[in-house]
Design a protein around this motif. Sequence first.
Motif, PDB file in Angstrom:
ATOM      1  N   ARG A  48       0.871  -1.172  -0.202  1.00  0.00           N
ATOM      2  CA  ARG A  48       0.140   0.050  -0.119  1.00  0.00           C
ATOM      3  C   ARG A  48       0.878   1.396  -0.029  1.00  0.00           C
ATOM      4  N   TRP A  50       1.216   5.707  -1.797  1.00  0.00           N
ATOM      5  CA  TRP A  50       0.422   6.676  -2.363  1.00  0.00           C
ATOM      6  C   TRP A  50       1.264   7.726  -3.054  1.00  0.00           C
ATOM      7  N   VAL A  58      -3.658  12.805  -6.403  1.00  0.00           N
ATOM      8  CA  VAL A  58      -3.208  11.530  -5.372  1.00  0.00           C
ATOM      9  C   VAL A  58      -3.557  10.364  -6.061  1.00  0.00           C
ATOM     10  N   ARG A  60      -2.968   6.161  -5.800  1.00  0.00           N
ATOM     11  CA  ARG A  60      -2.991   4.863  -4.585  1.00  0.00           C
ATOM     12  C   ARG A  60      -2.758   3.426  -5.272  1.00  0.00           C
ATOM     13  N   TRP A  68      -1.899   1.787 -10.536  1.00  0.00           N
ATOM     14  CA  TRP A  68      -2.388   3.106  -9.519  1.00  0.00           C
ATOM     15  C   TRP A  68      -3.478   3.423  -9.908  1.00  0.00           C
ATOM     16  N   MET A  71      -7.346   9.301  -6.847  1.00  0.00           N
ATOM     17  CA  MET A  71      -8.186   9.368  -5.562  1.00  0.00           C
ATOM     18  C   MET A  71      -8.884  10.680  -5.929  1.00  0.00           C
ATOM     19  N   THR A  73      -9.583  14.113  -4.625  1.00  0.00           N
ATOM     20  CA  THR A  73      -8.932  15.235  -3.726  1.00  0.00           C
ATOM     21  C   THR A  73     -10.049  16.370  -3.693  1.00  0.00           C
ATOM     22  N   SER A 102      -6.559  12.321   4.983  1.00  0.00           N
ATOM     23  CA  SER A 102      -7.506  11.291   4.804  1.00  0.00           C
ATOM     24  C   SER A 102      -7.622  10.266   6.013  1.00  0.00           C
ATOM     25  N   SER A 105      -7.812   5.764   3.948  1.00  0.00           N
ATOM     26  CA  SER A 105      -6.667   5.389   3.033  1.00  0.00           C
ATOM     27  C   SER A 105      -6.568   6.020   1.587  1.00  0.00           C
ATOM     28  N   GLY A 106      -7.124   7.233   1.656  1.00  0.00           N
ATOM     29  CA  GLY A 106      -6.807   8.006   0.722  1.00  0.00           C
ATOM     30  C   GLY A 106      -8.134   8.078  -0.350  1.00  0.00           C
ATOM     31  N   TRP A 109     -10.492  13.161   0.889  1.00  0.00           N
ATOM     32  CA  TRP A 109      -9.829  14.168   1.545  1.00  0.00           C
ATOM     33  C   TRP A 109     -10.615  15.301   2.018  1.00  0.00           C
TER      34      TRP A 109
END
Length: 413
Positions: A48, A50, A58, A60, A68, A71, A73, A102, A105-106, A109
């Motif tokens: 895991r 980021w 962002v 993850r 990837w 996310m 934001t 966050s 886990s992202g 946000w």
Amino acid sequence: MIPRRLLQAGVLSILAAFRAAPLSASWTPAASGVSTDLNSVFFIDSDRGWIAGDSGVVLRTTDGGATWTRMTTGTSTHLNSVHFVNSSTGLAVGNDGLVLKSTDSGSSWTGQNSGVTDNLTGVVWADASTAYICGQLGRIKRTTDGGASWANQNSGVVETLNAIYFVGTSTGWAVGNAGTALRADDGASWNAADPGTSNDLHDVFFVSASTGWIAGESGVVSKSTGSGSSYQSLYSTSTTFNAVHFVSTAVGYFAGNSGAILKSTDSGTSFTVERSLTSNHLNGIFFPSAALGIAVGDSGTIVREGTASSSPEAEVPPQGSLKAVNNLFNPAKGESVQIRYAIVNSGKVTVRVYTPQGRLVKTLIDEQRTAGSYSDLSWNGSNGIGETVASGIYLVHIEGPRFSQTRKIAVVR
């Protein structure tokens, strides 16, 4: 025109050289899905991690950087640094005083009130409730309530601070422009240190309260064994280095401009030059384990070394294979390279062609596939807009479920 047999012989000699002199590391490109500059990378474990970047990006990963996902934001402001204290809770900082937090886990946000509008460049957690941020005008701020409020600290400088790092709750370091280096022993009182240079300093990393390294402008690759009170230059180069990360006291990496990566296995006494497969500037590097590293940089660049494993001591069977058939071909004669691959696990598969410098030439496949063997893929030597590429060496790279591999091919015209 050079006779084809001579050109072919030259290409074959290059291939032979690749085989005869293998590099010390196998960095391979990973798809970011974005074209913005990526500025910071952090992993909480081997699976895991980021990435933070420009335009509020962002990303993850949950598979060690093989794939990837972007996310949400809620901002387009440039993000300069990201750090998680556990698998759920993280902070990201950016321009205009932006602080995001966050707790899932992202996945989402929320903005935090930093109390400033100048650019923030670095963030680090010291424990579950205490974190530090740094930025322009010598800014250092601390939270003791998980980011809900931030208190100013007196850094004693006005230069931009580019990075901040802590070992434990009270011992920290910050570095910045014009050779600015600071240290704190109580988490509050910052004192000037001697970095041995007036060049801009871009990153700092310590493995203990006594031993650490800094990276910076025009060849700053330096080490301290005196708790950061002074630093000794380790490597002679004019390359600018933007990031440093050590896996242990002995093994560590510096990443910088034009795709530069240095590796040391003796605490910085000597270095080997790694081949990153990119010419883009690298802005961040992180090794969650000795077997897995990720570097990120300009124009959405992600390069990856090694594979993730939640049990490093266990033997992991191959999770796929890649083979290039007729890997020396002439597109002008209608020839192509046949690409055969197999995956053990069902999931998303991408196959892309890159130059040796890491520039994307063409995406051949990017879709879900069930586990099995495939031989329905080929490349005719054209790029993404249908133009035939120049003669030379190219790389075919596959990313699949818990599997990645690269093969070299040669185009002869």
